[in-house]
Structures are given as structure tokens and as C-alpha cells.
Design a protein around this motif. Structure first.
Motif, short mmCIF file in Angstrom:
data_model
loop_
_atom_site.label_atom_id
_atom_site.label_comp_id
_atom_site.label_asym_id
_atom_site.label_seq_id
_atom_site.Cartn_x
_atom_site.Cartn_y
_atom_site.Cartn_z
N ALA A 14 -94.00 -43.34 -28.40
CA ALA A 14 -93.97 -43.38 -26.93
C ALA A 14 -93.43 -44.71 -26.43
CB ALA A 14 -95.37 -43.13 -26.38
N LEU A 15 -93.85 -45.82 -27.07
CA LEU A 15 -93.35 -47.13 -26.66
C LEU A 15 -91.84 -47.23 -26.87
CD1 LEU A 15 -96.19 -49.37 -28.15
CD2 LEU A 15 -95.73 -49.01 -25.72
N ARG A 16 -91.36 -46.67 -27.95
CA ARG A 16 -89.92 -46.71 -28.21
C ARG A 16 -89.16 -45.87 -27.19
NH1 ARG A 16 -90.21 -45.07 -32.89
NH2 ARG A 16 -89.72 -42.87 -32.57
N ARG A 17 -89.66 -44.68 -26.88
CA ARG A 17 -88.99 -43.85 -25.88
C ARG A 17 -89.03 -44.48 -24.49
NH1 ARG A 17 -91.93 -40.02 -28.73
NH2 ARG A 17 -93.43 -39.71 -27.03
N ALA A 18 -90.13 -45.20 -24.20
CA ALA A 18 -90.22 -45.88 -22.90
C ALA A 18 -89.15 -46.97 -22.79
CB ALA A 18 -91.61 -46.48 -22.71
N ARG A 19 -88.91 -47.70 -23.88
CA ARG A 19 -87.88 -48.73 -23.86
C ARG A 19 -86.50 -48.12 -23.66
NH1 ARG A 19 -91.22 -50.95 -27.97
NH2 ARG A 19 -89.97 -49.94 -29.59
N MET A 20 -86.31 -46.93 -24.20
CA MET A 20 -85.00 -46.27 -24.09
C MET A 20 -84.80 -45.63 -22.72
SD MET A 20 -84.94 -44.43 -27.85
CE MET A 20 -83.52 -43.44 -27.42
N ASN A 21 -85.87 -45.13 -22.11
CA ASN A 21 -85.75 -44.37 -20.87
C ASN A 21 -86.06 -45.18 -19.62
OD1 ASN A 21 -85.17 -42.13 -22.42
ND2 ASN A 21 -87.31 -41.46 -22.53
N GLY A 22 -86.46 -46.44 -19.79
CA GLY A 22 -86.73 -47.28 -18.62
C GLY A 22 -87.98 -46.83 -17.87
N ALA A 23 -87.81 -46.43 -16.62
CA ALA A 23 -88.95 -46.11 -15.76
C ALA A 23 -89.60 -44.77 -16.11
CB ALA A 23 -88.52 -46.11 -14.30
N ARG A 24 -88.90 -43.94 -16.85
CA ARG A 24 -89.46 -42.62 -17.19
C ARG A 24 -90.37 -42.76 -18.41
NH1 ARG A 24 -84.78 -38.43 -17.93
NH2 ARG A 24 -86.63 -37.11 -18.23
N LEU A 25 -91.66 -42.79 -18.14
CA LEU A 25 -92.62 -43.00 -19.21
C LEU A 25 -93.02 -41.68 -19.85
CD1 LEU A 25 -94.94 -45.66 -17.57
CD2 LEU A 25 -93.20 -46.04 -19.31
N PRO A 26 -92.97 -41.58 -21.18
CA PRO A 26 -93.42 -40.36 -21.84
C PRO A 26 -94.94 -40.25 -21.80
CG PRO A 26 -92.84 -42.02 -23.47
CD PRO A 26 -92.45 -42.58 -22.13
N THR A 27 -95.44 -39.09 -22.13
CA THR A 27 -96.88 -38.87 -22.14
C THR A 27 -97.53 -39.60 -23.31
OG1 THR A 27 -96.60 -36.69 -21.13
CG2 THR A 27 -98.68 -37.11 -22.26
#
Length: 449
Positions: free
Chosen positions: A98-111
Motif C-alpha cells: 500500500a505504501l508503494r502504491r501510494a507513492r506511485m499514485n500520489g493523492a489516491r491512497l489505496p485501502t
């Protein structure tokens, strides 16, 4: 581990004395870390796992992300930087993913699942406390000396607790349990304004091993005389501004303030609502009469600046604020307005009230010049932009302060009722964009002498 240094650290003393001090410091650090985690658990305990994972507001991430960042910050600086450990991604794949996807997607935080984050935070804390027993707290390496990295992590967690409460205040339709509290004692009466004479004083943190880089280097500043309000601006005073069409009259607002006011359609402080018998506020999901004598909170810098113009005054600079809050002409620099230690009775700190105390409270918290409530209650906007002091050295990296320097960021001082006493030192500089008003912020006024 890189050989980092801070010029203000001066290891000294006999080896045996250093060993005894290290043991004492180790015990104290453990106690502070455990107290901080208990505080985090207490803030989140009334909130269900589903609510922890939900997006409360566009202004704040889901609460579970606050906890994830607390644990990630701790892993980075204690386990990996101080301890040289490998990342824990194999043990906590869900969180790392999730932390990695958050870094990639910016403001769009995964669950993120609350259960997974709690397990990650507990694992990191257990390893950090184990490492604490083995590090050399007398090391000349500034990241380790006197537990600086542990202090960095503790303060980050304590400040994150306040951010969580700011997010919980944003919730609509759900109440949050607010403990009752006894009325605080009153400070001796005094003038509405305090005249502060000119002279030289020390600006910045002195002899504070856990001070942030932006509080350093302490240095002498010559300041002319000025006048500052004894107490913060109250709800009743701010209501006069609102009721006199202060939000509607453009002449009290700067161009940036007008742009913000119109964009936000602001007509009163955040969470204020008109009631049949006058102004009311929503506090943690409960609507209640607006306490007239409490310091106003949830105002932006633009609102504070407009009120100051309406009142014929101005906001203090952060240098003026720190002079009034911390400098004793005979004893020198105070860590808190009342002295060097927080004993628990001098201010509204540590979530003891879940609201500011009435203006004029706390006899034990009077500053050297005679101001009250310069720690706790509400963060106080100053007119100063956020820049480095002379001799500034970014530590432990530019991301801690340096990347935030600029004319578009304003400095707040003093701490709020939600701020931990460890953080609410007189030298601490909170920096925020002037549009923010979901924070527990108010202000006091000043003028030229």
C-alpha cells in the motif's frame, strides 16, 4: 550509518558519569515512547476499524494512514538508519504494498487494513525498543547522541496524534467521546496589552537535544520595543468582527485573503453555525453554544490577518512571539513560558480539556513579560514566513524542514490543547499554508510600541 553531525552537541563528562546518564536517558526514552504509543491508542480506540480505513475528508487521509506513516517513519530512522536493518517488507507485505502504491499514485491512497497496520506498528516498536537497549547514547554521532533519532520518532508520533484529532473533528454526523474536565484556575488579572521593551535576546532552542533543525542555531537577536496582547483573541471578540460584516467588507482583507475568502465562501470560522440564541459550534460531532471566553480556533491565517486589520493592530512576528513567551531578563531562555519544565498544571496541553481554556487561565503559566496561555489552548498564527535561521544545517535531511522553507508558508507558535507538552516548547516552529483552518489554530494581536 552516515557520520552525521550537529555543531551544537558537545559530549562531555567522565566515562562513569556518562554511563549512568546513558542508562537514565535510556529508561526515560523508553517511558516516553511507551507513553506516546498509549496516547495514539487512546485517540484511535473509540474509532471502528471500518472508520479508520475510511476517507473522512478531502483535507485529511484515512486515520489508518496516519498510523502507517508513524510506523514507517520509525522504521526508517530507528531500525534502518540507526540499526542498519533491512526493510520489513517480507513480514508486512500488505502495508509495504500500500505504501508503494501510494507513492506511485500520489493523492489516491489505496485501502489499508487497520489490523495489518497495527501489527506493523507493534512489530516496529518492539524492534525499536530492543535496539534502544544496545545503542551508544553517548556516541558523537548526532543521530544517536542523547537519543536524537528516538526523539525525532516520538515527536513525529505525538504530532500525528494531533493530526488525527484534527481529522476526527472534520467528521460529520458522528460524535467522538470528549472527556469532561474541571475548570482551570485563573491567572492574576492584568492589562489587556503588554509592553515589551527592546533589547537583545536569544532566538531558537538552547540545550535541547531533541530540537528540530529549523529551531537551530540559537542566536542573539536585537529587537525593538513592541506591544502584544496579554491573552489570545476570544470567540466573543471574533464574533464582533463577524457580526460587524467583517467577512463581507473587502477593506480588511489582503488580495490573497480575498481570493481565499471567496473560494471558500467563508463567512465565519470553521465549525461555527448560527443558532436561535447566537453563535454555536460543532465540536467533535456535537453542536453546542459557542463559549464566548475561549480563544477562537479553526481560523486561517487570512482570517487572523483580517481581524487584526479590523482591530487596528497586526499579528506578531515569530521573533516577537518568542521574545514574549520565553525570555527572562535575568534568568535567560525558558523552554516554556513559565520555566524549564512542564509539570501538568500550567497550560491546556496533552488533551486534558479537548478545548481551549477560557482566556486568562492558568496562574502557573504566565510568561516572563506577563502574557498568559502562550503554550497550549491554540496554535497562534504569526506574520512570519518560514525560513532558516542563520547557521542552519539540515538535519537529519532536507525533508525535515528545508524543503518547506518559503514565502508561501506561515509560522505558528505555542501548541494547542491537543499538543503534547514535550512538543510545546517555546522555540518550536509549526509551519502551515495560510489557508489551513481545520487545525486547532487561533492568534493574539500585537502593535508597534
Amino acid at each position: 550509518m552516515p557520520a552525521l553531525s550537529r555543531r551544537w552537541i558537545q559530549p562531555s563528562g567522565e566515562e562513569a558519569d556518562n554511563q549512568r546518564a546513558a542508562v537514565s536517558t535510556r529508561v526515560e526514552i523508553r517511558q516516553i515512547m511507551e507513553r506516546a504509543r498509549e496516547g495514539t491508542d487512546a485517540v484511535l480506540e473509540p474509532v471502528s476499524d471500518d472508520e479508520l480505513a475510511a476517507q473522512i475528508s478531502p483535507l485529511a487521509p484515512p486515520l489508518v494512514w496516519n498510523l502507517a506513516h508513524v510506523a514507517s517513519f520509525e522504521e526508517l530512522w530507528i531500525l534502518r538508519t540507526v540499526g542498519g536493518a533491512a526493510p520489513l517488507h517480507d513480514a508486512h507485505r500488505d502495508v509495504y504494498g500500500a505504501l508503494r502504491r501510494a507513492r506511485m499514485n500520489g493523492a489516491r491512497l489505496p485501502t489499508l487494513r487497520a489490523e495489518a497496520v497495527r501489527a506493523y506498528a507493534a512489530d516496529v516498536r518492539e524492534r525499536a525498543l530492543h535496539l534502544l537497549e544496545h545503542v551508544d547514547l553517548d556516541s558523537p554521532n548526532a543521530l544517536v547522541h542523547r537519543g536524537f533519532a528516538f526523539g525525532l520518532v516520538v515527536q513525529n508520533e505525538l504530532q500525528s496524534q494531533e493530526a488525527m484529532l484534527e481529522a476526527l473533528q472534520l467528521r460529520s454526523g458522528r460524535s467522538y467521546p470528549v472527556p469532561s474536565s474541571a475548570p482551570p484556575d485563573r491567572a492574576p488579572s492584568g492589562p489587556d496589552e503588554i509592553h515589551v521593551p527592546g533589547g537583545v535576546f536569544v532566538l531558537g532552542a538552547e540545550n535541547d537535544p531533541w530540537a528540530y533543525d529549523n529551531e537551530l542555531e540559537p542566536h542573539e537577536v536585537e529587537l525593538g520595543p513592541f506591544v502584544i496582547d496579554r491573552a489570545p483573541v476570544t470567540n466573543a471578540q471574533f464574533a464582533e468582527f463577524v457580526d460587524s460584516r467583517g467577512y463581507r467588507s473587502s477593506r480588511h482583507w489582503t488580495a490573497a485573503g480575498l481570493e481565499w475568502r471567496d473560494r471558500e465562501d467563508a463567512r465565519a470560522p470553521l465549525y461555527w453555525e448560527g443558532g436561535r440564541d447566537g453563535w454555536e459550534r460543532v465540536r467533535f460531532g456535537v453542536r453546542e453554544p459557542l463559549p464566548p471566553d475561549e480563544p477562537v480556533q479553526h481560523v486561517s491565517f487570512h482570517e487572523a490577518e483580517a481581524f487584526a486589520h479590523w482591530a487596528g493592530k497586526r499579528l506578531p512576528t515569530e521573533v516577537e512571539w518568542e521574545r514574549a513567551a520565553s525570555w527572562h531578563d535575568h534568568e535567560g531562555k525558558f523552554r516554556y513560558p513559565w520555566g524549564q519544565a512542564w509539570m501538568g498544571f500550567e497550560a491546556s496541553l496533552d488533551r486534558r480539556r479537548f478545548s481551549p481554556a477560557p482566556a486568562g487561565s492558568y496562574a502557573g503559566g504566565v510568561s516572563p513579560v506577563g502574557c498568559v496561555q502562550m503554550a497550549g489552548d491554540v496554535w497562534e498564527w504569526t506574520s512570519s514566513t518560514f525560513h532558516a535561521y542563520p547557521g542552519f544545517v539540515p538535519f537529519p535531511g532536507p525533508e525535515c524542514s528545508e524543503v518547506n522553507f518559503g514565502d508561501d508558508v506561515r509560522v505558528l507558535r505555542g501548541g494547542s490543547w491537543a499538543t503534547d507538552g514535550l512538543v510545546a516548547r517555546s522555540s518550536l516552529r509549526r509551519f502551515e499554508h495560510p489557508a489551513r483552518r481545520e487545525i486547532f489554530a487561533g492568534f493574539r494581536l500585537a502593535r508597534d510600541a
